[in-house]
Enzyme design. Sequence first.
Site, PDB file in Angstrom:
ATOM      1  N   SER A   1      42.057  41.035  38.241  1.00 21.80           N
ATOM      2  CA  SER A   1      42.814  40.091  37.435  1.00 21.80           C
ATOM      3  C   SER A   1      43.201  40.767  36.124  1.00 21.80           C
ATOM      4  CB  SER A   1      41.972  38.850  37.139  1.00 21.80           C
ATOM      5  OG  SER A   1      41.572  38.210  38.327  1.00 21.80           O
TER       6      SER A   1
ATOM      7  N   THR B   1      42.739  35.565  35.857  1.00 25.46           N
ATOM      8  CA  THR B   1      43.819  35.254  34.915  1.00 25.46           C
ATOM      9  C   THR B   1      44.111  33.767  34.927  1.00 25.46           C
ATOM     10  OG1 THR B   1      44.748  37.432  35.347  1.00 25.46           O
ATOM     11  CG2 THR B   1      46.182  35.837  34.261  1.00 25.46           C
ATOM     12  N   ALA B   2      43.991  33.143  36.091  1.00 30.09           N
ATOM     13  CA  ALA B   2      44.222  31.704  36.187  1.00 30.09           C
ATOM     14  C   ALA B   2      43.317  30.950  35.215  1.00 30.09           C
ATOM     15  CB  ALA B   2      43.983  31.245  37.625  1.00 30.09           C
TER      16      ALA B   2
ATOM     17  N   HIS C   1      46.264  32.078  45.084  1.00 30.06           N
ATOM     18  CA  HIS C   1      46.573  32.497  46.453  1.00 30.06           C
ATOM     19  C   HIS C   1      47.394  31.418  47.165  1.00 30.06           C
ATOM     20  CE1 HIS C   1      44.179  35.868  45.460  1.00 30.06           C
ATOM     21  NE2 HIS C   1      42.999  35.312  45.686  1.00 30.06           N
TER      22      HIS C   1
END
Length: 294
Positions: A76, A128-129, A166
């Site tokens: 990430s 990162t989310a 995803h």
Amino acid sequence: MWCYNAALAYMGDKHHMETRHITIAHSPDSDDAFMFYALATGKLDTGHLTFSHVLTDIETLNRKALDEVYDVTAVSIHAYAYIADKYLLLPSGASMGEQYGPIVVSARPLAPAQLRGKRLAVPGLMTTAYLVMKLFEPDVECEVMPFDRIIEAVAAQAVDAGLLIHEGQLTYAEEGLHKVIDLGHWWYQQTRLPLPLGGNVIKRSLGPELIAQIAQYLRQSIQYGLAHREEALAYALSFARGMSGQLTDRFIEMYVNDLTLDYGDNGREAVQRLLDMGHERGFIPHRVQVEFAA
């Protein structure tokens, strides 16, 4: 900053060198499978270099990168903040959302402002989310769980909402869930930049010549997949976790594109902006100077 030119002499004599084994780790997802198809199936002549591919979820890869387990690994972009002293970002292999990205979903309709104080399932604290979610709304209670269990948890109302990465970004409606916010779209509204979700990094300790050569092979692998889309897509379908061919193709189109071949100026600016913002808001403890292999 490393330069591909450093590899030319090195490559010229590659057939006279001893075999060098390189470990590459990435997620078991259709977009990564598409990206690494040529490299994983022997479509490229890599000379004295041999590659083994390790497949595991992105949060595990983030954690293993802290210990420099793999020579090349997907991570990430958030996680890069904690490994920048050990790894360089490769110029190819990014997953970028152009006005789209991770999605927050709920079992009943919620307005984005209603997320404050809610219990939220997230796929990992180094993703990162997660970082972008905290930038959007810092006042949420986060519960970490495997990314492929989040839709189930939200549908069962075990949590108030869930953060999807995803293929869940495309399939959540099939479970009757509601989109609360698309964080990639929110990011674009704030910055007018693509959202850099993941990238491939390479150990600094490999040295400039080897780094340059591996970087070229990765770029060639992505180029091969884009140029031979049908065969690369057929390979990627085996990693699609039950998604239809049409949905898999759509997902790959979202995250394997021109920005995957090279971040470009906007992509590189976006990485620095994201990590700077994370530091300024107190979610990353130190400022990170982003450095690419080329």
